[in-house]
Design a protein around this motif. Structure first.
Motif, PDB file in Angstrom:
ATOM      1  N   LYS A  70       0.831  -1.212   0.000  1.00 37.60           N
ATOM      2  CA  LYS A  70       0.000   0.000   0.000  1.00 37.60           C
ATOM      3  C   LYS A  70       0.862   1.256   0.000  1.00 37.60           C
ATOM      4  O   LYS A  70       0.546   2.229  -0.680  1.00 37.60           O
ATOM      5  CB  LYS A  70      -0.941   0.006   1.203  1.00 37.60           C
ATOM      6  CG  LYS A  70      -2.096  -0.942   1.057  1.00 37.60           C
ATOM      7  CD  LYS A  70      -3.010  -0.895   2.265  1.00 37.60           C
ATOM      8  CE  LYS A  70      -4.126  -1.921   2.120  1.00 37.60           C
ATOM      9  NZ  LYS A  70      -5.019  -1.926   3.287  1.00 37.60           N
ATOM     10  N   ALA A  71       1.964   1.227   0.748  1.00 31.42           N
ATOM     11  CA  ALA A  71       2.867   2.386   0.778  1.00 31.42           C
ATOM     12  C   ALA A  71       3.477   2.608  -0.600  1.00 31.42           C
ATOM     13  O   ALA A  71       3.549   3.746  -1.086  1.00 31.42           O
ATOM     14  CB  ALA A  71       3.960   2.175   1.814  1.00 31.42           C
ATOM     15  N   TYR A  72       3.894   1.528  -1.257  1.00 27.68           N
ATOM     16  CA  TYR A  72       4.458   1.646  -2.600  1.00 27.68           C
ATOM     17  C   TYR A  72       3.399   2.117  -3.601  1.00 27.68           C
ATOM     18  O   TYR A  72       3.652   3.023  -4.397  1.00 27.68           O
ATOM     19  CB  TYR A  72       5.059   0.321  -3.062  1.00 27.68           C
ATOM     20  CG  TYR A  72       5.416   0.335  -4.523  1.00 27.68           C
ATOM     21  CD1 TYR A  72       6.507   1.078  -4.979  1.00 27.68           C
ATOM     22  CD2 TYR A  72       4.652  -0.343  -5.466  1.00 27.68           C
ATOM     23  CE1 TYR A  72       6.829   1.130  -6.330  1.00 27.68           C
ATOM     24  CE2 TYR A  72       4.963  -0.304  -6.810  1.00 27.68           C
ATOM     25  CZ  TYR A  72       6.052   0.436  -7.230  1.00 27.68           C
ATOM     26  OH  TYR A  72       6.359   0.494  -8.564  1.00 27.68           O
ATOM     27  N   ASP A  73       2.221   1.518  -3.555  1.00 27.21           N
ATOM     28  CA  ASP A  73       1.143   1.905  -4.482  1.00 27.21           C
ATOM     29  C   ASP A  73       0.784   3.376  -4.335  1.00 27.21           C
ATOM     30  O   ASP A  73       0.570   4.079  -5.320  1.00 27.21           O
ATOM     31  CB  ASP A  73      -0.098   1.044  -4.254  1.00 27.21           C
ATOM     32  CG  ASP A  73       0.050  -0.374  -4.789  1.00 27.21           C
ATOM     33  OD1 ASP A  73       1.024  -0.636  -5.534  1.00 27.21           O
ATOM     34  OD2 ASP A  73      -0.800  -1.218  -4.457  1.00 27.21           O
ATOM     35  N   LYS A  74       0.729   3.849  -3.098  1.00 34.40           N
ATOM     36  CA  LYS A  74       0.403   5.253  -2.850  1.00 34.40           C
ATOM     37  C   LYS A  74       1.487   6.168  -3.422  1.00 34.40           C
ATOM     38  O   LYS A  74       1.187   7.170  -4.080  1.00 34.40           O
ATOM     39  CB  LYS A  74       0.256   5.484  -1.350  1.00 34.40           C
ATOM     40  CG  LYS A  74      -0.174   6.855  -0.976  1.00 34.40           C
ATOM     41  CD  LYS A  74      -0.360   6.969   0.534  1.00 34.40           C
ATOM     42  CE  LYS A  74      -0.765   8.364   0.927  1.00 34.40           C
ATOM     43  NZ  LYS A  74      -0.954   8.488   2.374  1.00 34.40           N
ATOM     44  N   CYS A  97      10.196   6.032  -5.537  1.00 35.91           N
ATOM     45  CA  CYS A  97       9.476   4.962  -4.857  1.00 35.91           C
ATOM     46  C   CYS A  97      10.295   3.671  -4.851  1.00 35.91           C
ATOM     47  O   CYS A  97       9.800   2.629  -4.415  1.00 35.91           O
ATOM     48  CB  CYS A  97       8.137   4.718  -5.548  1.00 35.91           C
ATOM     49  SG  CYS A  97       7.079   6.172  -5.627  1.00 35.91           S
ATOM     50  N   ASP A  98      11.527   3.752  -5.318  1.00 40.90           N
ATOM     51  CA  ASP A  98      12.353   2.556  -5.442  1.00 40.90           C
ATOM     52  C   ASP A  98      12.576   1.859  -4.104  1.00 40.90           C
ATOM     53  O   ASP A  98      12.532   0.629  -4.022  1.00 40.90           O
ATOM     54  CB  ASP A  98      13.696   2.892  -6.087  1.00 40.90           C
ATOM     55  CG  ASP A  98      13.544   3.352  -7.521  1.00 40.90           C
ATOM     56  OD1 ASP A  98      12.472   3.107  -8.122  1.00 40.90           O
ATOM     57  OD2 ASP A  98      14.489   3.970  -8.050  1.00 40.90           O
ATOM     58  N   ASP A  99      12.831   2.622  -3.046  1.00 33.53           N
ATOM     59  CA  ASP A  99      13.064   2.010  -1.734  1.00 33.53           C
ATOM     60  C   ASP A  99      11.813   1.288  -1.241  1.00 33.53           C
ATOM     61  O   ASP A  99      11.911   0.200  -0.675  1.00 33.53           O
ATOM     62  CB  ASP A  99      13.486   3.064  -0.713  1.00 33.53           C
ATOM     63  CG  ASP A  99      14.876   3.611  -0.986  1.00 33.53           C
ATOM     64  OD1 ASP A  99      15.647   2.965  -1.716  1.00 33.53           O
ATOM     65  OD2 ASP A  99      15.189   4.700  -0.458  1.00 33.53           O
TER      66      ASP A  99
END
Length: 138
Positions: A70-74, A97-99
């Motif tokens: 969810k953090a990556y998608d956001k 958003c790579d990390d």
């Protein structure tokens, strides 16, 4: 009594003013001060564990890694909709958003590797992605 006079109203009952919570205390759902260990919190924890007990295999891995996804998608949606589509900062994007993707990927791979071990499967092949993940990183 005259036409403009009314009967006196009865006194209102006294209302207790709650005290502010002390260190380690919280305000509970009913507005009282407590230690944060009320029955609703306990039931919520049981529900989470029950959900994990119902899932197996990759579905369980996905469930355990859902927050990282969810953090990556956001982050990705914010970058794609804000910068990429408008053509701003495509090459030098500040908000990478790579990390977040790497954290999500590692969570999935580690979960798959642990699932293989629990099912008694042999270790992954040396050239597979599962062999790259190290359990000490978690």
């Amino acid at each position: 009594m005259g036409a403009n006079q009314s009967t006196p109203s009865p006194p209102l009952p006294a209302v207790e003013t709650p005290r502010p919570p002390a260190a380690g205390e919280t305000i509970t759902n009913d507005g009282t001060v407590g230690n944060g260990h009320d029955e609703s919190n306990i039931n919520r924890k049981k529900k989470k564990n029950k959900k994990e007990e119902e899932l197996t295999g990759f579905a369980l891995v996905q469930y355990k890694c859902r927050r990282k996804r969810k953090a990556y998608d956001k982050c990705y949606a914010k970058w794609y909709g804000g910068s990429f589509v408008t053509g701003q900062n495509v090459k030098n994007r500040d908000e990478s958003c790579d990390d977040l993707f790497d954290d999500w990927r590692e969570c999935i791979l580690l979960g798959m590797k642990k699932d293989r071990e629990q099912r008694g499967l042999p270790p992954p092949a040396k050239d597979s992605m599962l062999s790259e993940v190290d359990e000490d990183d978690e």
